[in-house]
Structures are given as C-alpha cells and as structure tokens.
Design an enzyme around this catalytic site. Structure first.
Site, mmCIF file in Angstrom:
data_model
loop_
_atom_site.group_PDB
_atom_site.id
_atom_site.type_symbol
_atom_site.label_atom_id
_atom_site.label_comp_id
_atom_site.label_asym_id
_atom_site.label_seq_id
_atom_site.Cartn_x
_atom_site.Cartn_y
_atom_site.Cartn_z
ATOM 1 N N SER A 136 0.821 -1.205 0.000
ATOM 2 C CA SER A 136 0.000 0.000 0.000
ATOM 3 C C SER A 136 0.863 1.267 0.000
ATOM 4 C CB SER A 136 -0.956 -0.036 1.193
ATOM 5 O OG SER A 136 -1.925 0.962 1.118
ATOM 6 N N ASP A 275 -2.140 6.308 -3.544
ATOM 7 C CA ASP A 275 -1.018 5.627 -2.916
ATOM 8 C C ASP A 275 -0.530 4.519 -3.849
ATOM 9 O OD1 ASP A 275 -3.034 3.744 -2.631
ATOM 10 O OD2 ASP A 275 -2.499 3.202 -0.588
ATOM 11 N N ASP A 277 -0.804 1.301 -4.202
ATOM 12 C CA ASP A 277 -1.675 0.282 -4.804
ATOM 13 C C ASP A 277 -3.030 0.848 -5.199
ATOM 14 O OD1 ASP A 277 -2.579 0.576 -2.165
ATOM 15 O OD2 ASP A 277 -3.247 -1.505 -2.024
ATOM 16 N N ASP A 279 -5.585 2.130 -3.677
ATOM 17 C CA ASP A 279 -6.827 1.919 -2.932
ATOM 18 C C ASP A 279 -7.071 3.065 -1.950
ATOM 19 O OD1 ASP A 279 -4.964 1.418 -0.935
ATOM 20 O OD2 ASP A 279 -5.885 -0.453 -0.259
#
Length: 346
Positions: A136, A275, A277, A279
């Site tokens: 993340s 960010d 990833d 999400d």
C-alpha cells in the site's frame, strides 16, 4: 462475467498426482523461523521484502491459502492475482503462484493493477479468491500479501487464522494433494475493471476541466489517466511511470506537496493523489488546499443522498473519522456507523 481463458498451453499437457511424500519434500520448510506474533494484521501480511516476506514463506502462504480456499469454495475456480510496482513483486508473485498451483488451483495473473481491480474481478468472475501483492502506502523496501474472498471482500479473520495455522504446521485439517494447477497471464481483464469504473459515470462530465494526478510511481500509472481522460478531462500526470525504487517516496497520498504545487502552477481545477496500490486517494482543490477522506466522504454522501441513492442516509466510516464530519453529517439528517480501523471492517 469474466470468462475462463480460451487458450491453453501449446505443449502436451500432462497431469500428475502429487503424493503425500512428494508434497512434504516440495513444500518442506522450517516454520520455527517465523515470528511468534500473528502474520496477518489488519491488512494482510506485511514486512520487509527478503526478510519476513521471502520466497519460501510466500510459497507456503500460497499453498495453505489454496488449501483453505478450496475447502470453502462452492465450485472450482481460479485465484486472481495482481501486484503493484515494487521490485520484490515478481519474486513474491512467482512464489505465491507456485504455492497456489501446488495446491491444485488455477492462477490468473493480472500483473500491474490497483488493489480494487483484484477485488472487483474476483467478485464478478468464477474466482474462488483473489490476492494482491502490495504494501500500500509503505516504502519501496516493504511488501505485503492480502487475500480476498470470492465476493471480493477481504478474507475473514477466521480463514486467515486457518491459513496461518497451516503455515506454522498446526493445520487442523489434512492437506489435499491433487493435480497441479496452471498459471495464466490475464492482463486483458484489467479492461473489464476500467469498464466498471466508466459505466456509472456520465461521458464527458469532466469536459473542459484540468486535473492533476499524482500516481506515486505505483499501481495506478496506466489505469487512472485513462479513466479521467475518458471523462473528457485534460490530465496532467506526476510520477506516472512504474518505478519500484521510488513508489510512494515523497509523493502520492502521503506527500501532497508536489500535487498542491502542480495544481496551482498549472491553474488546474483539482488534483488527486493515489497511494502505491491505488486503494487510497486524497484530493486537492484549485487553490491547492487538501481535501481529505472525511471531506470526500461527506461530499459523496451528500450527492448520493440528494439523488436518493443512499439507504437510510447512512455512512459507514472508522473510529478515526473526524468528529466535525460526524456532526456536519448529523445536521444533514444523516446517520454514522463507526467501525474498527481497516477496510475489512468497513
């Protein structure tokens, strides 16, 4: 629905039964090297790549996740896998796939894609689960592995505990040793995810707007610009190439300065920072002011409520949400339900 791949390997395909002896030899490892604390946290397994998260552990995670997913699956189906741009991603993806296929499962590898892409495609296909390789918003040297159930939501804590028990050699069920699974590259499926983002939006709704995107050298570098451009926006991108050495470094949703500066310098209407990833997102207005998650949730809830699309005017958020947000939403006649931190609880 996402279709099963029509292609198959061109070589003569043979299947082999995996004997219990062969399985123990192939998958043997020393579980005593694991930390005594739980492997699974609020968002999967995370750690320094090459230390806690190494290839032998990833293989074990894949194998025991495959065993658990098979036990609870209603029908046979693949596991959908994606990753962000971290340099350790390919190593972990190959080891995870080896474990999953050793458990007899088929793997559909999407390659580089946002975490929500894995969750969505898992939920609309015959997949029995999904897995994303990402840490993340963490720095490049970290990585992580998080699983989704067949409905696209985070795998339950109970199933995560069963996977961990297997990894630690404490499984309370026998491992199923059957035919090897297969691994397929299914990068074309990412377009189905993009189509799902386009479908509820009004084409051209952003026509004439200038929008800056900070893509954090991460998972959104190919997908986010396409979505905004399809809506008619003129898009200016920052940190927009896959770069495993620089993912999240002084950029993205945890470092808004470069986005704020670019919005002001380019006289843009707004900006969004993702960010690693993709999400998580934070927004910036035309004056470079940060619009955090509480503001976004409030405005989104307000729009849905006015359109009659928000049941009971209820917003679900975490205990970290701002008290001012809660009071403002109550003044609108809305309700708030708070959960523990972690999107699995939301």
């Amino acid at each position: 629905m996402v279709a099963t791949p029509s292609f198959r390997p061109t070589y003569e395909q043979k299947t082999f039964n995996l004997s219990s002896t062969a399985a123990k030899t192939t998958l043997a490892w020393n579980s005593n090297s694991l930390p005594t604390t739980p492997l699974f946290g609020t968002d999967g397994i995370r750690g320094k790549a090459g230390e806690l998260l190494n290839a032998p552990l990833a293989l074990q995670i894949g194998f025991w996740a495959g065993q658990v997913l098979r036990q609870y699956a209603r029908n046979a189906g693949p596991v959908i896998m994606g990753q962000d741009t971290r340099n350790s991603g390919n190593m972990l993806a190959m080891a995870l796939s080896a474990g999953l296929t050793a458990a007899g499962l088929e793997v559909w590898n999407l390659g580089l894609c946002p975490t929500p892409c894995v969750a969505y495609l898992t939920s609309v296909s015959e997949a029995i689960g999904g897995v994303m390789i990402s840490a993340s918003h963490n720095p490049p040297e970290d990585n992580g592995i998080k699983f989704f159930g067949s409905d696209g939501t985070k795998l339950s804590s109970e199933l995560q505990k069963q996977i961990e028990a297997g990894i630690r050699g404490k499984a309370d069920f026998p491992a199923i040793h059957s035919n090897w699974g297969q691994h397929y590259h299914r990068t074309e499926l990412v377009k189905d995810y993009l189509a799902s983002l386009h479908s509820p939006l009004i084409p051209g709704h952003l026509q004439g707007m200038k929008i800056v995107l900070d893509l954090a050298w991460g998972a959104a570098v190919h997908t986010a610009p396409e979505v905004f451009q399809a809506m008619g926006a003129k898009v200016i991108c920052l940190h927009d190439q896959p770069n495993g050495d620089r993912i999240n470094v002084n950029c993205g949703s945890t470092h808004l300065h470069s986005l704020q500066q670019a919005v002001v310098e380019n006289n843009a209407d707004m900006g969004f920072a993702f960010d690693g990833d993709a999400d998580r997102v934070l927004a910036v207005d035309s004056q470079g002011r940060s619009i955090d998650g509480d503001y976004i949730l409030y405005f989104w809830g307000q729009s849905l409520s006015q359109a009659g699309l928000l049941p009971n005017n209820l917003i679900v958020t975490t205990v970290m949400a701002n008290l001012g947000f809660e009071r403002a939403w109550h003044k609108q006649g809305g309700q708030i339900l708070r959960t523990k931190v972690g999107d699995q609880y939301v």
